[in-house]
Structure formats: C-alpha cells, structure tokens
Design an enzyme around this catalytic site. Structure first.
Site, PDB file in Angstrom:
ATOM      1  N   ASP A 170       0.842  -1.206   0.000  1.00  9.36           N
ATOM      2  CA  ASP A 170       0.000   0.000   0.000  1.00  9.36           C
ATOM      3  C   ASP A 170       0.882   1.264   0.000  1.00  9.36           C
ATOM      4  O   ASP A 170       2.027   1.239  -0.471  1.00  9.36           O
ATOM      5  CB  ASP A 170      -0.953  -0.051   1.211  1.00  9.36           C
ATOM      6  N   ASP A 171       0.378   2.332   0.523  1.00  8.41           N
ATOM      7  CA  ASP A 171       0.995   3.666   0.434  1.00  8.41           C
ATOM      8  C   ASP A 171       2.382   3.716   1.107  1.00  8.41           C
ATOM      9  O   ASP A 171       2.760   2.823   1.846  1.00  8.41           O
ATOM     10  CB  ASP A 171       0.057   4.661   1.130  1.00  8.41           C
ATOM     11  N   LYS A 210      -3.862  -0.651  -6.762  1.00  4.28           N
ATOM     12  CA  LYS A 210      -4.898  -0.024  -5.936  1.00  4.28           C
ATOM     13  C   LYS A 210      -4.751   1.485  -6.124  1.00  4.28           C
ATOM     14  O   LYS A 210      -3.674   2.036  -5.893  1.00  4.28           O
ATOM     15  CB  LYS A 210      -4.693  -0.390  -4.465  1.00  4.28           C
ATOM     16  N   ASP A 212      -6.097   5.207  -5.280  1.00  5.07           N
ATOM     17  CA  ASP A 212      -6.813   5.946  -4.231  1.00  5.07           C
ATOM     18  C   ASP A 212      -7.348   7.286  -4.757  1.00  5.07           C
ATOM     19  O   ASP A 212      -7.249   7.584  -5.957  1.00  5.07           O
ATOM     20  CB  ASP A 212      -5.852   6.150  -3.058  1.00  5.07           C
ATOM     21  N   ARG A 265     -13.892   0.354  -4.463  1.00  4.57           N
ATOM     22  CA  ARG A 265     -14.335   0.550  -3.073  1.00  4.57           C
ATOM     23  C   ARG A 265     -15.674   1.294  -3.066  1.00  4.57           C
ATOM     24  O   ARG A 265     -15.901   2.196  -3.887  1.00  4.57           O
ATOM     25  CB  ARG A 265     -13.278   1.319  -2.301  1.00  4.57           C
ATOM     26  N   ASP A 268     -13.007   4.031   4.601  1.00  3.13           N
ATOM     27  CA  ASP A 268     -12.154   2.969   5.146  1.00  3.13           C
ATOM     28  C   ASP A 268     -12.779   2.273   6.346  1.00  3.13           C
ATOM     29  O   ASP A 268     -13.362   2.906   7.225  1.00  3.13           O
ATOM     30  CB  ASP A 268     -10.815   3.559   5.605  1.00  3.13           C
TER      31      ASP A 268
END
Lengths: 482, 482, 482, 482
Positions: B64-65, B139, B141, B197, B201
């Site tokens: 992830d990030d 992914k 965002d 999504r 979150d």
C-alpha cells in the site's frame, strides 16, 4: 545520477511552505465590521504587544472588508483615504515595526461581501499590489462568485487562480480561504491554501440555533449562512477531522471571546475547543476594551501550546450524547481527544448540557484509535500509566490580568515565564513542553492506570481540558500519515 | 461476409479480461500502515505459502501507500531505498517466485493519502514503471484530487486515464479503484476497472458508529470518511447489489480479522458477509502473529468457495429489523441470500442484536426474487426440497490451526483436501463443488420442504451461513443479465 | 408579409408529432427477460389480436434487451440468429401485418443493462438500422453510461443525440426514454422524447419496500434501482404531476398484472392508478398464459378511456394519510383526481391500508385546484351537480373472459361494443365518451350535490374509480397551460 | 491623477441602477392565467388609478404568459392578434399614458411554461423587440430549459444572456428572474437581475401542504413545484434573509389577496409578511371584482412603507415554535423583526396556530443581532425606550373602501393623505415617515422599556405588526454591509 533526482518528502509541510501550525492574531470583523481605519489597527497592535498577546503568538493583524474605495484606471484597488490617510503601505510598515505581520481581505467574486470591488478576474493585479505593500496574509471570501460553485472543480479552479497569483509575486503570503466549506474543500484545498473556513460565519452565541445558519454538518452544506453558534461550528468538525494537517487548517472562524454574548465558562469552551481542533486563533474583539477575565482566556499558554502543537491534527470526538437541553432546546455532552507530537494526549470533557455532570473518560475511549488501527499487538498506550494535568488550573487571576491591562505588566520581558505567563517569542512551545514548563502543563490532578478511567465534575456549559503525559515507560509510535 | 463480423458476447467477462471472481490476497495497510519494507512483504508471502493461505486463493501481495521517496528528474517514481534496499523489481521477482502476484498503490491525485507523490498527471509514466517492474495489480486511491469530483463524469474521466494507461502497457494489471464510492461509480466503473471501493475505510469495530464515517448509505455519500464499522459497510451494500458483476466487484475494504478489535464471532460475521457479497478478500492483519482462531476463519474453504463462485453476484438483503440494541446503540437482525452458479442458494441469518435469537428463513423470503420476476409460472425453486449445509460446521480446530502455524502443516501438499482444508491451486472450487467436496459443503443440518421455513438459533453478534442444495428433481434456470 | 410568418401553436402536440396520448402495448421484459425469440413475439401478437387487446389500443409489440449478438465490421448491430432466424426485418414485417407497431430496445451507454452492445457513440448507425427495419418505437435505457450523468445537462445532451438521430431518419419512431428519472428530466425531456421513466424498475409486489429501490421520491433520486413496488412508484408521481403532458408521459414502468405476485384487487389498483396517471400501459406478462381474471383487468374499456383521454394530464393526489400498516409495515389511504378533456372529473379512492375503510371525497377536495386558481369568482364546478359512474362496475366476468381466451370471442368484430367490451379501432374513446357508451362509463352509482361528499366503502388493498359527469347545467373552462 | 480613477461605491445600488426598493404593481397570472387581452390590461390600469393603488406605488402592469402566437420569419415574437388587436406597442403606450410602467413575460427555455415560444437562443431579438415596444420590465421564467441547470454556473450563464441583452438595448428594463430558486441564486443573481423568485408558485392557501410543492426550504430545493402555500413560502425566507438587498429582492411570488381561498386575517398575514420580507408586491387578483375588505388590505400605507423602506432588507425570524396544529396538520408561532433605514424597528408576531395566543417579544429577542454583532459595548438599542405603533390600527373601513370602489373616491387627489390613505406619488414614504405621517405610523399602542417585553394577544391565523420608534435619546448606527 542521484543528484539529478528531485525528491518529494512527505510530512509536516505545506504547498507554499507557510503556516505549519495554525495562524494566530487579530481580525477586526467580529467587533468592528466595516468601521475600520489605520488608528484602530495601529492602536490594537500596540496594545497586543503591551498585553503580551504578540509574544504568546498572536502575531497577525488582519484588516477585513471595506478598506477600499474602488479600482483606479490602471485596474488596481485603492485604499479608502478617509480610513487610511497615511496610505496602506505606511500602515503595513508601522504594523511590521511593532513586530506583527499584516493581513488583508478580498473575495473570489466580483464584489466583496460588503459590496466593495472583489478580486475575481483581477487576481494578478491585486496580488501584486498586496505584495508591493508588504502584505503577509490574505483572507479570501466567497461572496458574489458569479455562480462559479456547485462542484468541487468549479470552486477549486476559482480559488486556485488567486493561489497561483500570490505564489507568482515571490512574496510569502499565507492564503486563508474563506469559502465557508462550499463544495467540500477538504479533499482539494490543501494543495492551494493554508487554511479554509469550514462553516458559515460565527456569531457570539454558545449554542442558540439560528435560521440563518441552516446546516448542522459541514459536508454537503449548500448554504453555510451566518449566525452559527460555537456549538454548531464545533460539531461540524468531527466528520472532517482527518483533513486538518500541517500547512492547511480547518478554520472555525474568528474568536468571539470578549464580545459579551456568552458567559465566562462558555468563552472557555469556545477558546479551548478551537485550540483542540487546531483552528486558527484570531482574536475577534476590541483589544482596547478587553476585560481581565477575557485576557486571561486568550492568554492561557497551556491551551495555546495545545493549539500550536506541531502534530497539527484536529481533535476526535469520541462520543456525544444528547442530554438535558437548555432554553435553546440544545443539550449534549462529549469527549474529545487529540494526540500531541511528543506522545502526550489531550482530552476535553465538554458539558454543553444544562446541569453539572460527573463525566468519565475511559482508557478504551481515549485510545480507541490506537486500539483499532491494526491492533494485532496491544497498543503501548493501554499499558501505560498517564499523569493528568489540568490545563486551566493555572488560569491567570483577574488581579494579574488587570495589572497587565493597566500597563503594569513589567514582568512580560522576553525571557520571563511564570505559571500563568509565557513568551513564545523567546522560548518555543515545543521547547517549553520539552522542559516541562509549568505555564504549558497546568497542574497535575491525577493519574490514569492501564484500563482505568478519568472522572471529573464539569459544570453546565463548561469544559475540562487535560494533558495526559506518559510516565516514563513506553516509547510511543507517531503516525505520520492520514 | 460473416467472417468480417466482430461480435461482442455478454456474460462473465470484464473490460480487460481480468478478475472474473473477486481478488484475494494480503495488503499491509490495516496492520502496518506506512511501516513497510521488503522484509515484511517477503516474510509475509513465505508465511502465507506455509500456512496454506496461498493455495486457498490468497495470491496477491499488495503493497500500500508510503513506498516511494519522490519522483526523479525523468518523472518516474523512485522507491524508498531504506525500505526497499534491493529495489522494487527484485522484490516483485521474489514475490513472484513464491507463487504470488504483486500489487502496488497510488492515488488519482497530486499526492497519495500519506502525502507521497500521486499519479494524477503522471499516469503513463507510472503505469509504464509498474509494468516494467512486473506489477500485477494497482490499488488507486482518491486523495488530493484537485477537486476533480462532484459529478460522475469528473470522476469517470479522471479514473479512466489510469485505466487506459494500464491497458496501454500491454501487461495484465488488475485495476482496483479506491474512490470510496464517490460520485456513485456503480453505473460507470465496470467498463474501466476490476473493482471499486464503495465506502470509506474500515476500522476494526463490529458496529460502533464513528463521526468520521458519517454516511449510512453508499449512494450519494458526499463524505465517505473512514472509521467505518463492519456493520456500517455491510449495510451500504444492498442498494447497489446489482452492480457487483463478474470482472467488477464492489470492494468492502480489507479484512480486519486478527487485529484484535472484535470478538471471534464478530470476525466470523465480517468474513462471512464479505464472502456473501463477493467482496475482494484481502487479509489486513499481521500474518506473522496470526492466532489459530483467526487462521481458522481465514481458512474456511466453504466460505471462500461461496466468495469465489463464478456467478459473481452480491447477496440480497431480504429483510432487516431493528431490535435489541447493544452499548453502541445499534441492534438488528437480517436475512441475506445469494444464488450460486450451479443452482445452489446460500443464506445468511445475521444476528447483530444484543441477545441470542431464534431466526427464521421462509422459502417465500429466500426465493422472493424468483417469485416476483415474471412469476406467471410458479418458480421451480418453490417446488423443490432443499438440503441445508452449515458452512461453518467444519471450522478448523484451534489445535489443527496451531499445528499449521507451528510449521507442522505437512498435510498441505497439492493434492490433499480434508473436511477442514482445501488446495484450490490443485482443484478449483468449481470442481470441488461439483464433486461434493466436504471441505466446501460443510455439514448437512436439515432440509427445507416447499413452502417450508428454516430456523436456527443464532448467538449475539453471530451469523449462520447455509448452503441450500436442491434434491435432484428440478433444473434451475440461471439468470445471465442484470 | 403574413404568409412569411411561421407560428408555433401551443396545446396538444409533441416535439415529433407522436404519442399525443400514452402508448399502449406489450413488452417482454417483466415476464421473459432475455428469453426472447421471434416465435414469442409473433405468437404474442396473434394472441393479442385474438383476445381483443389490439383493438382496445394495445398496439405496440416491444422487444426489450438481449436481441443482438454484437456489432458487425460496418458498425451495425446484428440480431442474434438463434433467437431471430428469420431476421429482424422479417419479424417486423409480420408484426406489422398483424396490425401492430414494433418497438425495440437499446441503451444510452456502451452496454445495455444485459451487457449487450449499447448505442452510446453509435446513435446514427443504430437509428438508421432500426428505421431500415421498419421499427416504430425505441425504448432507450441508461446502463453503462460512462458517468455522463449528474447534472440535467449531461443527461439531456446524451439523450438528445439519439433523439436527433431518430428524427434524422425520416421515419416516425416514438422515443421512450428509460433513464429512471435520473437528473430530473421533468423540465427538459419533453422537447426530445415522447415518454420518460420516472422510477427504478417495478417488481411484482404491491407495497413491499426493498433495499434495492432506495428512493421514495422521484425528485433528486440518485439511485433509482429496481424492485420498486406498485405503491412506491405511484407515490413518486404527485410531485411531478404537472410534467405529464400530451406528447410526453411519465412512464411508471410496465404492468405486472398476470405475473402472480399480487392479489386480484391489488392488480386492479396497479392498473387503475397507472391509467389515472396517464402512464404508458405496456402489458408485461405472458399473454399465452393470461388468466380470465387478468384479461378482465387489462380489458376494462372505461379505465383505458381514462388513460387515453386527450387532456393527457396525470392525476393529483389530494390527500394521503398513513394508517393501519400491513405486514410490510406500510399502510395508507389517499384521494386522487383527474380532469378529463370533456369536463368530466375522475376520482380514485385508494385504500392501501390493512382493513376495509369507509372513504370520503368532498367537493372541496375534488375541486381544490379550481377553488385556488384565482378563484375570485366561485368555480362553476362547485355549483354543479355531478353524476357518479363506477368505472369497475362493468368488469368483464370470468366466464366471458374465459370464452375469449378459449377462442370463442366471436363477438369481437370491428363494430361490436357491449357493456364490457370495446373496439377502439372502430370507434375512438373520445367518440365513445361523447356517445355515452356504457363500456366507457361503467354504472351510475350516485350523484354529488354542490358542497356534497361522495362516500364509498373500499376494501383492503383496493381502489374505487369513479367518473363524475356534470349534469347539463354549466360550461366548464378547460385549462390549456401548465 | 485622481480624475483618472473610477471608483465603485458600495451601498444602495443595483447592477443596472434600477429597483432600489421592491417593485409593486399587478400581474394577471394568479387570477386570469392565459385568459389575457388588451381590454383586461387597460381596464385594470384605469381601475388601479381610480382606486388609488397606482399612487400607493403599484405602478407596474405586468402581462404574463400566453401573449404571443409564435415567431415570424425574421425571428421576432408576434403578439396574438385576437388578444391584442391594437398591437402590443399601442397597448404599452396607453398603459404608459395612465401613469404606469409595462411588464412582459418570457422564459429562459425553448418554450414558456404555457408552451409558447421561449427566449432561449433568441435573447437579443426578444430584448430588442421589447425595448422597441417601450417595455419596462421582464419576468423571465424557467420552463423547458434544455437541462441547463444543476449547478449555479449553468443557471447563472443562462440567465446572464438575457441580462446582457436587456442592458444592450439601452432601455431601462427591470429584470425579474423567475427560476424558482433553482441552483440557489442567492449568491449569484444580484449582479445580473433585480429580483428573483425563491420558491415554486404560490397558490391561494394559507398553510395547506401540497404534494406538488415538495420543498420546505429554499436552499437546495431540486423541485420547487407549485401549489406552495403562504406559510410554506414564508418559511423558506429566513435562511436566505441576508441575500435580499437594494436592487435585488427575493420574490415570494404574486399576492393572492382577493382570490377567495383564505380568510381576511390570513390575507392580512400574507400581505404583511410579504412586506416585512421586502418581497415585490404584485397584486394577483381581479381588480374589477375587488372587495372593500381586500382593497383595505392592499391599501394600508403603513405596511407598504415598511415594504418600500430604503434599507431593503428582509425580516429575520427570531424564533419559531411548532404548536397547536389545525386541520392541515400545521401549527406554529413566530417572531419576525426588521430594521428600518431611519433606525425604527418593525416586529411581527405571527400566530399560525389553531387558537388565539398571548405572544411576547422581548428586547433581547428583538435586538438579538445588535447584541451579538461584536457587542463588547452594550448596544444602544437595549438602553433605549421605544414607542410601539400598531401598523394595522388604521386599516381603512369597509365603508370607506366601498366608497372608493364605487367611484366616490374624490379625496384621492395628489396632495391628500388621511389616517387611512396616502399618495406616494406626491409625498415619498421616506418623507412621510420623517414627518410622522399618521397613515404610515398607525396608532401608538404602548412603549417598551430597556430589557422589557412587548405582549399582544394574537388571534388564530393572524399577525400583529408593530413599528418601534426610539424615544429621542440615542443615535442608532446603521449597518451598510452584509
């Protein structure tokens, strides 16, 4: 080669390098509206220096609307010569000479809210003029915007023009958006501005609902309005909590402390909760008529240190219960928490109900976020014993405040701090906290054991604000991301 | 002539041919956030292979990030050399060598949510870089999006740029949109992405409302936020149920099982309902500290087979009643059903109330959609007798799970399945179901006659998940359209 | 000179001259979904002719989704040869030969809802193809629209492309928008289309709320969904009542009568209220399995005449009270009224509560609009005595309906009408009403005096529909504007 | 040099210099709808002059929809020769000769609401035509707008085209937007128009909710609709109160007084609250059938003077309580206040509940805004004693009104005023107030001391309107900005 690589480093920063902690200062609007002139600004600045406010961090003098008389043939705004006979440049210079920075106002529309010429379509000329005057700060309003709103893109594009114009001047100017949260700037404004209003205008009421402030939430508010109470604005913050960050602050509007519409304990709530939420702290009253009690609120170094903490986060509202309404029909209690950069935790027990309440903060509630953020390992905070410091315990006495207001504040030299007074120009809040300076820590009133609960009796329309400091056992991880 | 005709054939497919069933794997965010490095990824992958998770289908390792350190002078992102000293390409190769695919993260904004460089305006360079590294999954965002949202068109146009850039690389990369459901992507994202999504979150809570997750519905949610509970996210799904389809899955966010914030039965609800709704199943905990009980949840082949069913539909919530709230103020029970590709029907009786409930599922409710879809002829389902299999009856024992975690999982060879274990690399779930593999069917606990009712006692914060299989009488029609 | 002047005359008209009263016919979707083929269409058309439905006005055979197999190399859609082995042109010709018009389906997106090729970007080719086949009607859906929605302008612009393409063919084709009311087409669709769906898809339920149909109002509905009940759709109509007009009808979706999910009296409500609201009347069941009771509902000439009245207005809901809920949690009663072109007034007393109700309609409520529309002079309607005709009193008996379905309907010649049967091909509804044809008037059940009240006992989930006809005294003014 | 500087001076002004106080006059729509012709207009104008209405300020004769017969080959609209056989120019001239200005109607769409040709795309031709006819006022509607709405920008851009076209003619024409408040024009319309409707159409009902008027708030109303009651429209005003200003008035729609749907006291509420809110006052009834009681309402100079006050602000609703509903389900009481240009304050105690109420207005509520607007100094208003004048106390008697209607109104010469009658053509309202003219002040009924309370018994569905005038002690500051 490596030295050709330009790296972007995340963390505490802003799009223009300014305003890493919330701006502090004074703005004339709440108390004077359009009744502005150079004498007011200069007298206020001198008083703020004399009363110690400048050295507590209130170092912007912001002139709001109604200062211009129109545009000249070259397209530049002209200051009103009756209000500013010395010329704006001279006023700015003299404010600078008193140790302050200088802020001004315009609107991202064809008129300002007071119907003076606005900057929409004149961004470059206006930014250049302000830079030439030595201006350090621009409050940029949203009136008469020609319908350029309704999607985030329309508002972003409009506000970005001034952001780019300010940057292009080469002069550092804090850019304080005042679009009242229209089009939910929380995902887009950080890259073009240093702060952004998130509500309609405040008015000097603790919690009275007013039809002119129709929204109770910040998100999707189509009509921010004005006449928003302290509690109305405060409760718009939790949903957008994560969008306060170093370099971009959600601006809850200027402070009303001193304007007479609230009780002393309500003003304490107002000031404390603005500080908890990392809102800009802009004094909005007449400094020349400030009462000792109100000076004592504005001058609490322990609360200001909380506001100016480098972590630059807003508080989290952990719970809220609707109880025991007062004559306005409103009544509630809530728990707010905020993590500090050095690992301390600050909690606020807010009683906005109609009677005194015994209020509790459990370790589970205080450290909810630590518990639920991938807590496959028990968070160290829950295994720690915390000392609890009451941040209002050292509030300056009315006698001491009177003495300052009467010009007897001789103890306000650069290097003097006492349990009630602090000079941040001489010693940064960060350093003061590292040194356990008592003016920043208040008074220790207890401890909380692992899995314990902190309880306090909180009076009607009051707040208890406590700094929790870990007893020297664990090392607390900092969060550096959203 | 006919051979000049290019035909488009509807049915199970996706815009890029990938992800016909929901992706499964592991993502570091929920447990580690920005604390990432190559050792974590490689150790996790090795553990997942050892513990049988890879062969259950969890075959993506998603970083992830916070992996980059900026852009170089050529405009390409650079991995953080402290976190990834071997270089990202080497990490990807080694993850591939362990039998996994590799996923990475960026944002359709100028910064990622952690304020690292984002991909907006750099889509081609970034997609090319990832392809050159051998990345299999992105992914993507939504932070810092420059206000490019507010209508479906603004979001579609922005997310399509990366979709096109990924396609243009020639490398197969699953495109996992993470725009939190902004601008209701349910009618437009299927043609440009493989999952999306649909909520803010998740956090590790079963049902606690949090002010930072203000929406209770997916549609029209202007501020998805974060700190959304399992029940909050789950109840956003029914309105958009029809917009889950093969090749595009509504992503309910990564799994919290193992992170300590919920009870064992709550984690069973979480995992079961994500599976029922064809959500991607991305483990979000520390594999290295996984408890036997949590391994047993992640490793239930009968629930995974439900998730991976080729029909690729989300469950339908047939009814929901608000009852018996717990200390969070929340309490409800509900019935969910989902049709399987082979004609089976799966039902979930969910008790999110505060006490044990005897719950009923009538044939009329289970087959409501068949009854009302042009039912001028009585649907065959209502004339069928169904065998009922409890899909949690064969949950792996803690002893067996401990043995696996302790490295004694020698029975996990390619061709071994037991009532509690399954190797989907060796035998597909579809084939296993066709063979009545007991690991996929659980234990038969009853039958339902035509016009009958199935009843079960469901404990507080628990779920019963049952596969209904027709006794060999009728042939059930499949629906192949919306 | 005057003969150079082009005048626009308001009144009954439409943008393309078509559909001055609501379209009637049959559509396969509700009963057959994608299970379509040429035999079904032709058999249905023959049955509809035989059963008298064509001559009652049901003269469109509409083929819904799933008819194509893709686009050929020239960019034209190709019909599925397995479903339409004779070719679509031949099917259209044969349907025409049976006295019907032919309708087809596509979507203003890149795919249809069934994921066949859509027409977005192919409008000209598709319109030309349909015209070449002799198609008379296009239902145009909204799936997979690439995010081109979110403001009225985005939807208007997208739907206008097909409108222009259809006009450009030179062939008369009714344009039936099916965008589910997205972006509130009520102010913009009249100029580009002949009808427009105003809700998510119907399902065969009288009033059960379903999570997949989340809206209860048409306006501002961001997610129309599907599985909307009869009562859900009906109660979305009153707010948009004024936006039904000659040439553009708010389409409440196809009729479920005959599909088995509702009681006989519920189907009567469904059919009556669609007629009251000038909705298109498209039979959505299997004609081949139609029961006598359901034929009797579809075949009530008095209700159809109400639907087909040239005034082309929707009904007004004068009041609604929530009472006495049934097992779905819903319960209400309401009064609806509609003015007829000849000065008659039709009222519906709708009982959607759980028990029989004595219901009242006062003259003041029935003529509320006349009373409040500049009523400085007392409206003549309130000074009139009205005869009251029950429009369901002459409902065809099951015996008679059975006889028709059994092919013994020899009385259905062109010029035969009876109290229960009508041939609108031979005698228009307007002429029949002018002649006081008993099949259109039902049975007189009373009168209402000035300032009087009409009362009737209405059973659970039933409706009474009454035509009020003035006794020959006053001349009633017609309203010809919004 | 200074003489090259062009200054913009804020304060009372408008974008085109017109309409500094709300327009007054007559419009045919509410009573006659499309039944218009030249005789009606000319007869009405003559009656209005005879009855003293013109000299009370009602000096616009506005012709609404349905006047045209189409466009000619040159693209100009053509008046309907049956309705206007003399030609429109001649009608305008004769209306001018009677001492009135002349207004007309069109729509910012392709059709008017009555489906006559609209002006969208024809703005220049239409504005030029109206100017050539001598038209002084344009009401500009919103029907059939081709989807050009949904963001403020879309509506602003569309309405600005006509604004520019009107300006370009060189003729002074008041521009009265009628977009029903769509896209919240409150922040953008002031710069392009002189007034703007803020609600769906009124109907002649005091407070009955109607499904065709679905909104209860002005802000964000996606479907203004029509059939909005007096109380519905009134309660949409408080949120937008600050957006009424000199030159741009929020138009609450035309007056229904005289149309028969409300009681006398309800009409008094209607007229008084429109005046309090600085709404345009356009008589919407048949002047030829006006009753004495209704003439007495329209002719109250004290209420008109309130409406025409140069401060041009709307009233503030200080409180509202829901109590004692009537048969419509509605019941409430409220206090409204408005500051006058000369320092007077007007208050309205509104009883919209079902029974007589003793109502109180405290000094704290009346002067809430003064108290909370930077009130570090106590506002002088709270230290003042106020005389209270009942503005309805001198309502004209039915005998006097009858005499006027019967043509015996010989006292209506230019220079005559009495306690019940006023000639604003001869003496401006401002001068009359300065002279304490009794026709403008009503009757003194009491005083309020500092910190006192004014109480009055208000009957069901009635209002008390009182002018508070300071006893000659303090000098009250005026606010000249938002």
């Amino acid at each position: 080669s490596d030295n050709e690589t330009e790296f972007v480093i995340p963390g505490a920063s802003s799009y223009n390098g300014l305003n890493l902690v919330p701006q502090m200062g004074w703005n004339n609007w709440n108390a004077f509206h359009c009744d502005v002139n150079e004498t007011l600004l200069l007298t206020t600045a001198q008083d703020m220096a004399n009363f110690g406010l400048r050295d507590l961090g209130y170092n912007y003098i912001v002139l709001d609307d109604c200062w211009s008389i129109g545009r000249n043939a070259s397209g530049y705004l002209v200051e009103n010569p009756e209000k500013f006979p010395s010329g704006m440049k001279s006023v700015v210079d003299r404010v600078h000479a008193l140790g302050f920075k200088f802020g001004m106002y315009s609107s991202a529309g064809v008129l300002t809210c007071g119907r003076y010429p606005g900057s929409l379509g004149h961004e470059k000329a206006d930014a250049d003029l302000w830079a030439s005057w030595g201006v350090d700060y621009i409050k940029y309003d949203n009136c008469f915007n020609q319908g350029q709103s309704g999607t985030p893109k329309l508002s972003f594009d409009r506000y970005k023009v001034m952001s780019d114009a300010l940057n292009a001047t080469g002069r550092d100017m804090v850019y304080a958006m005042c679009n009242w949260g229209n089009d939910d700037p929380y995902d887009w404004a950080y890259r073009i501005a240093n702060s952004g209003r998130m509500s309609g205008d405040i008015y000097d009421s603790f919690n009275r609902p007013d039809a002119r402030c129709p929204c109770t939430e910040a998100i999707g508010c189509a009509w921010p309005g004005f006449h928003c109470s302290v509690m109305n604005i405060l409760n718009k913050m939790p949903a957008i909590q994560s969008r306060t960050m170093s370099g971009y602050f959600n601006d809850m509007d200027m402070l009303e402390v001193g304007n007479g519409g609230q009780s002393d304990s309500e003003y304490v709530v107002h000031f404390s909760m603005w500080a908890m939420n990392a809102s800009p702290l802009l004094i909005g009253t007449n400094i020349g008529t400030l009462s000792p009690a109100n000076l004592a609120i504005y001058s609490n170094p322990a609360i200001i240190a909380l506001n100016q903490d480098p972590n630059a986060n807003a508080a989290v509202r952990k719970w809220r219960y609707f109880v025991d309404p007062d004559e306005t029909g409103e009544g509630e209690i809530s728990l707010w928490t905020r993590g500090m950069d050095n690992g301390d935790k600050v909690i606020a027990l807010l009683n906005a109900a109609n009677t005194t309440m015994m209020m509790n903060a459990t370790m589970n509630d205080i450290f909810l976020d630590e518990r639920t953020a991938g807590a496959y390992r028990e968070p160290v905070q829950l295994r720690t014993t915390w000392d609890v410091y009451d941040l209002w315990a050292n509030r300056m006495s009315e006698e001491e405040a009177s003495s300052i207001l009467n010009g007897n504040g001789t103890t306000m030299g650069r290097n003097v701090t006492t349990p009630t007074r602090y000079n941040a120009t001489a010693l940064s809040y960060e350093d003061g906290l590292a040194n356990n300076n008592t003016a920043l820590l208040g008074v220790k009133v207890g401890t909380i054991e692992p899995s314990g609960t902190f309880s306090a009796e909180i009076a009607r329309h009051s707040v208890g604000v406590y700094r929790l400091r870990p007893q020297p056992t664990g090392s607390l991880r900092k969060r550096d991301e959203l």
